[in-house]
Design a protein around this motif. Structure first.
Motif, short mmCIF file in Angstrom:
data_model
loop_
_atom_site.label_atom_id
_atom_site.label_comp_id
_atom_site.label_asym_id
_atom_site.label_seq_id
_atom_site.Cartn_x
_atom_site.Cartn_y
_atom_site.Cartn_z
N THR A 183 0.84 -1.20 0.00
CA THR A 183 0.00 0.00 0.00
C THR A 183 0.88 1.25 0.00
OG1 THR A 183 -0.18 -0.14 2.39
CG2 THR A 183 -2.00 -1.04 1.13
N ASP A 184 0.41 2.22 -0.75
CA ASP A 184 1.17 3.45 -0.99
C ASP A 184 0.11 4.54 -1.08
OD1 ASP A 184 2.15 5.59 -2.71
OD2 ASP A 184 3.90 4.32 -3.05
N VAL A 185 0.29 5.62 -0.32
CA VAL A 185 -0.81 6.58 -0.21
C VAL A 185 -1.18 7.24 -1.54
CG1 VAL A 185 -1.57 8.72 0.90
CG2 VAL A 185 -0.41 6.99 2.23
N LYS A 186 -0.18 7.51 -2.38
CA LYS A 186 -0.50 8.36 -3.54
C LYS A 186 -0.34 7.74 -4.92
CE LYS A 186 -1.39 12.21 -1.20
NZ LYS A 186 -2.82 12.46 -0.98
N THR A 187 0.75 7.04 -5.17
CA THR A 187 1.14 6.84 -6.56
C THR A 187 1.04 5.39 -7.06
OG1 THR A 187 3.43 6.51 -5.90
CG2 THR A 187 2.78 8.75 -6.43
N GLY A 188 0.19 4.61 -6.47
CA GLY A 188 0.09 3.22 -6.92
C GLY A 188 -1.12 2.98 -7.81
N ARG A 189 -1.31 1.70 -8.14
CA ARG A 189 -2.49 1.32 -8.92
C ARG A 189 -3.74 1.41 -8.06
NH1 ARG A 189 -0.35 -4.14 -11.96
NH2 ARG A 189 1.68 -3.32 -12.60
N ASN A 190 -4.85 1.76 -8.67
CA ASN A 190 -6.14 1.89 -7.98
C ASN A 190 -6.63 0.51 -7.52
OD1 ASN A 190 -8.94 2.04 -7.48
ND2 ASN A 190 -9.16 3.81 -8.84
N CYS A 191 -6.80 0.34 -6.23
CA CYS A 191 -7.17 -0.98 -5.69
C CYS A 191 -8.51 -1.47 -6.23
CB CYS A 191 -7.17 -0.97 -4.16
SG CYS A 191 -8.47 0.04 -3.43
N PHE A 192 -9.38 -0.53 -6.62
CA PHE A 192 -10.71 -0.94 -7.10
C PHE A 192 -10.68 -1.39 -8.57
CE2 PHE A 192 -11.98 2.38 -3.82
CZ PHE A 192 -12.26 1.45 -2.84
N LEU A 193 -9.60 -1.08 -9.27
CA LEU A 193 -9.51 -1.38 -10.71
C LEU A 193 -8.51 -2.49 -11.01
CD1 LEU A 193 -9.51 2.27 -12.12
CD2 LEU A 193 -11.45 0.71 -11.85
N GLU A 194 -7.81 -2.97 -10.00
CA GLU A 194 -6.74 -3.96 -10.19
C GLU A 194 -7.37 -5.35 -10.26
OE1 GLU A 194 -3.78 -3.26 -10.91
OE2 GLU A 194 -2.58 -5.02 -10.41
N SER A 195 -7.48 -5.90 -11.46
CA SER A 195 -8.29 -7.11 -11.62
C SER A 195 -7.68 -8.35 -10.96
CB SER A 195 -8.58 -7.37 -13.09
OG SER A 195 -7.37 -7.52 -13.78
N GLU A 196 -6.35 -8.42 -10.88
CA GLU A 196 -5.74 -9.62 -10.29
C GLU A 196 -5.32 -9.45 -8.83
OE1 GLU A 196 -2.99 -9.69 -13.65
OE2 GLU A 196 -3.44 -11.84 -13.84
N LEU A 197 -5.96 -8.47 -8.17
CA LEU A 197 -5.54 -8.11 -6.81
C LEU A 197 -5.60 -9.27 -5.82
CD1 LEU A 197 -4.61 -5.87 -4.91
CD2 LEU A 197 -6.97 -5.05 -4.77
N PHE A 198 -6.54 -10.17 -6.02
CA PHE A 198 -6.74 -11.24 -5.03
C PHE A 198 -6.43 -12.62 -5.61
CE2 PHE A 198 -9.73 -7.72 -4.10
CZ PHE A 198 -9.10 -7.25 -2.96
N ASP A 199 -5.56 -12.65 -6.61
CA ASP A 199 -5.28 -13.88 -7.34
C ASP A 199 -3.87 -14.38 -6.99
OD1 ASP A 199 -5.26 -15.93 -9.13
OD2 ASP A 199 -5.04 -14.65 -10.91
N LYS A 200 -3.78 -15.21 -5.97
CA LYS A 200 -2.49 -15.72 -5.47
C LYS A 200 -1.51 -14.56 -5.24
CE LYS A 200 -1.34 -20.03 -5.32
NZ LYS A 200 -1.04 -20.72 -4.04
N SER A 201 -1.99 -13.59 -4.51
CA SER A 201 -1.21 -12.39 -4.26
C SER A 201 -1.02 -12.19 -2.76
CB SER A 201 -1.94 -11.18 -4.83
OG SER A 201 -3.17 -11.04 -4.14
N ALA A 202 -0.21 -11.21 -2.41
CA ALA A 202 -0.08 -10.76 -1.03
C ALA A 202 -0.19 -9.25 -1.02
CB ALA A 202 1.25 -11.20 -0.44
N ILE A 203 -0.80 -8.71 0.02
CA ILE A 203 -0.98 -7.26 0.11
C ILE A 203 -0.39 -6.79 1.44
CG2 ILE A 203 -2.63 -5.35 0.10
CD1 ILE A 203 -4.53 -7.31 -1.45
N ILE A 204 0.65 -5.97 1.34
CA ILE A 204 1.35 -5.52 2.55
C ILE A 204 0.75 -4.20 3.03
CG2 ILE A 204 3.59 -4.92 3.55
CD1 ILE A 204 4.92 -6.43 1.23
N ILE A 205 0.27 -4.21 4.27
CA ILE A 205 -0.25 -3.00 4.92
C ILE A 205 0.84 -2.50 5.86
CG2 ILE A 205 -2.10 -2.04 6.36
CD1 ILE A 205 -3.28 -3.41 3.90
#
Lengths: 251, 251
Positions: A183-205
């Motif tokens: 997660t990055d406050v400003k300059t990353g990909r939009n979490c609502f538009l990222e189609s493979e966000l939950f596909d064998k991935s990890a999300i670091i908070i």
């Protein structure tokens, strides 16, 4: 008059400290809802229960229950308005060397506030996920406040603990979670538009103070914020992302 | 040696109580980020600033600043590891008798935890909303902990306060917000599928203990929860709903 032994009194007090929890491998679960959940979800962990004389709640009949006067209970409690029940609980084993089943892994890196850590554990469970991974250096997940904030979900969700983010990334790859977001406050990909966000991935908070640390070639991920607030609270950021998963699952 | 007057010391201590805040119409904003935000967003509210000698932060030059030794500051601070700055601040006026501009209104009914209330204020602001409505009987929004959790967003977002939910519903109707939702853990409409959720509507988030109270013919609204957790924390429920609005706005 019922009473609690000096030995147990000092045990309980020591379990409010990180050192005491480490030494005894025990922790404190306090409150009616948290204890009620624990007695159903993982009763084998309960060592003994301390209850106020004034408590009106059905208690397990196969556990030792120490009944004490309400004013004596208050002195043992970590809460301002105690509900008259706490349990001394074995810390569950961390998970390791098992292939995770979750479609994606929530990773906490440096989350230092027990309320935030606990709330995220509770939210992970609400989403139907089975695990939460975290790096050492933040809060102890078995801090009593973290347990209250999680409504004792630490005893249901599997936790994996890592010394640092590099060790954690190694394990992610070992199990085939090769798409890592950070997660990055400003300059990353939009979490609502990222189609493979939950596909064998990890999300670091990241933690409250410094955000997520460097993590190799992790993909930056941003929660859009139309307002002028600088950032979201760590637990709110985790919740937005975890429930974006739930939304896709259930819509 | 610099010092703070006894009168101001006792003023600050009284502002950690609801009674003191009501009596003086003042509150405490503590911490570098919260004070920094306040000095930019609403400096006119600042009465005076108390700073530790050890503080390294640019302070407004048109405000009275009381510099005191770090150990003296610690005694005034409500935090365990203080950052060496607090401001004594006028409570902003509540909003009333103005047509709201927001597409929908977030309503808090009986939220009693200052961390939850503050986090929701911060999240409302992050979403670009201008107002938050709430009923009396829960936490005071100007509680110091609520201000820290909100990162001082109470001084930016407009708050409307109502004695009870009936009075609040009357005002909603007066301003044309005729579609009222009430969060309900199990049996309501799916928040992700409700197409008119943010269309001149209001969404009532209930308190931690009892959920949202009865509210006339409000529509029940549910956040789907695939897991076996009983409910979400109030601030997490608010965040899921508020960022579903952001998702629709930005996707």
């Amino acid at each position: 008059m019922s009473s609690i032994s000096k030995r147990r009194e000092s045990l309980i007090k020591s379990l409010y400290t990180r050192h005491g929890r480490k030494k005894h491998d025990l922790c404190i679960c306090e409150g009616i809802r948290s204890c009620g959940d624990l007695f159903v979800s993982n009763p084998g962990l309960v060592e003994f229960i301390v209850a106020s004389d004034a408590l009106d709640m059905l208690l397990p009949d196969d556990k030792e229950i120490v009944r004490i006067p309400a004013d004596e209970f208050k002195k043992l409690s970590a809460t301002v308005s105690s509900q008259g029940i706490l349990a001394v609980v074995k810390k569950p084993e961390f998970i390791h060397d098992i292939q995770p089943e979750d479609p994606f892994i929530v990773v906490l890196d440096g989350v230092a506030d027990p309320g935030n850590f606990g709330t995220i554990v509770r939210t992970v469970r609400a989403a139907g996920l089975k695990e939460l991974w975290y790096t050492a250096g933040g809060v102890d997940p078995f801090n009593d406040k973290a347990i209250r904030a999680a409504m004792a979900s630490q005893f249901v969700i599997g936790l994996r603990r890592f010394e640092n983010i590099q060790e954690l990334l190694g394990e992610l790859h070992r199990y085939g979670y090769n798409r890592v977001y950070r997660t990055d406050v400003k300059t990353g990909r939009n979490c609502f538009l990222e189609s493979e966000l939950f596909d064998k991935s990890a999300i670091i908070i990241g933690g409250e103070a410094h955000g997520a640390g460097e993590a190799g070639d992790a993909i930056s991920l941003t929660i859009p914020m139309p307002g002028d607030e600088e950032s979201l609270n760590a637990a709110q950021a985790a919740t937005v992302i975890i429930f974006e998963y739930v939304r896709r699952l259930t819509s």
